[in-house]
Write a protein that holds these residues in place. Structure first.
Motif, PDB file in Angstrom:
ATOM      1  N   GLY A  89       6.867 -12.746   4.626  1.00  0.00           N
ATOM      2  CA  GLY A  89       8.136 -12.633   5.311  1.00  0.00           C
ATOM      3  C   GLY A  89       8.346 -11.396   6.156  1.00  0.00           C
ATOM      4  O   GLY A  89       9.416 -10.820   6.133  1.00  0.00           O
ATOM      5  N   CYS A  90       7.343 -10.970   6.903  1.00  0.00           N
ATOM      6  CA  CYS A  90       7.587  -9.827   7.781  1.00  0.00           C
ATOM      7  C   CYS A  90       7.169 -10.178   9.209  1.00  0.00           C
ATOM      8  O   CYS A  90       6.142 -10.793   9.430  1.00  0.00           O
ATOM      9  N   ASP A  91       8.001  -9.761  10.131  1.00  0.00           N
ATOM     10  CA  ASP A  91       7.698 -10.029  11.532  1.00  0.00           C
ATOM     11  C   ASP A  91       6.930  -8.847  12.127  1.00  0.00           C
ATOM     12  O   ASP A  91       6.742  -7.815  11.478  1.00  0.00           O
ATOM     13  N   ASP A  92       6.499  -9.006  13.355  1.00  0.00           N
ATOM     14  CA  ASP A  92       5.673  -7.993  14.013  1.00  0.00           C
ATOM     15  C   ASP A  92       6.373  -6.647  14.118  1.00  0.00           C
ATOM     16  O   ASP A  92       5.740  -5.601  13.981  1.00  0.00           O
ATOM     17  N   GLN A  93       7.663  -6.647  14.341  1.00  0.00           N
ATOM     18  CA  GLN A  93       8.391  -5.389  14.506  1.00  0.00           C
ATOM     19  C   GLN A  93       8.411  -4.579  13.208  1.00  0.00           C
ATOM     20  O   GLN A  93       8.249  -3.362  13.221  1.00  0.00           O
ATOM     21  N   ILE A  94       8.564  -5.266  12.084  1.00  0.00           N
ATOM     22  CA  ILE A  94       8.534  -4.579  10.784  1.00  0.00           C
ATOM     23  C   ILE A  94       7.141  -4.017  10.538  1.00  0.00           C
ATOM     24  O   ILE A  94       6.988  -2.874  10.120  1.00  0.00           O
ATOM     25  N   VAL A  95       6.120  -4.821  10.800  1.00  0.00           N
ATOM     26  CA  VAL A  95       4.736  -4.377  10.591  1.00  0.00           C
ATOM     27  C   VAL A  95       4.439  -3.184  11.492  1.00  0.00           C
ATOM     28  O   VAL A  95       3.850  -2.186  11.037  1.00  0.00           O
TER      29      VAL A  95
END
Length: 162
Positions: A89-95
């Motif tokens: 459940g993590c999108d590119d911005q969080i990563v």
């Protein structure tokens, strides 16, 4: 096999053929006649091997990852990507934010990602790979200099001995 309404005995035998190594050894240690149905076999197997299951982590976990002082950039990226693979459940911005936060502020890659933010994670890791090449070269040069310095010190010691 469930769709084809296979009987329990056949499903148990087919299941046993999919096992390898320690799981297959475990299966053969089951007492004869101790399993009465495929449902029971599935339960016993799950009970035995549940602890081996990997636990997916939430995105907050990525923010706990930091590049260690003695760790190469290549190793940090490899470790970060491995942890990301176990994160749900993590999108590119969080990563991207977690990856950047894990870098030391004095790291050139940190500076690059701050001044020129990237739009996608693919771009971020492409830039990171270029910095990995630079970091690897810097480490190799440092090691070569140390070896040369040690050799010159040993030569100096040999010359000073009568």
């Amino acid at each position: 096999m469930i769709l084809h309404k296979a009987d329990d005995a056949l499903m148990c035998k087919a299941f046993a053929m999919t096992l390898r190594g320690a799981a297959q050894d475990w299966f053969h240690t089951l007492p004869s006649g101790s399993i009465n149905s495929f449902k029971e076999l599935a339960y016993v197997f799950t009970k035995e091997y549940t602890s081996y299951r990997s636990i997916n982590k939430n995105p907050d976990h990525l923010f706990n990852l930091h590049k260690k002082s003695n760790e190469s950039l290549r190793d940090y990226i490899k470790r970060f990507k491995a942890e990301r693979a176990n994160t749900i459940g993590c999108d590119d911005q969080i990563v991207f934010s977690a990856f950047k936060r894990g870098l030391p502020i004095e790291c050139e890659l940190y500076r690059e990602l701050t001044i020129y933010p990237r739009q996608t994670l693919v771009e971020v890791f492409a830039i990171a790979e270029r910095y990995v090449l630079w970091d690897d070269d810097r480490i190799a040069t440092k090691k070569a200099d140390q070896v040369a310095e040690q050799a010159s010190q040993e030569n100096g010691k040999r010359r000073s001995q009568p």
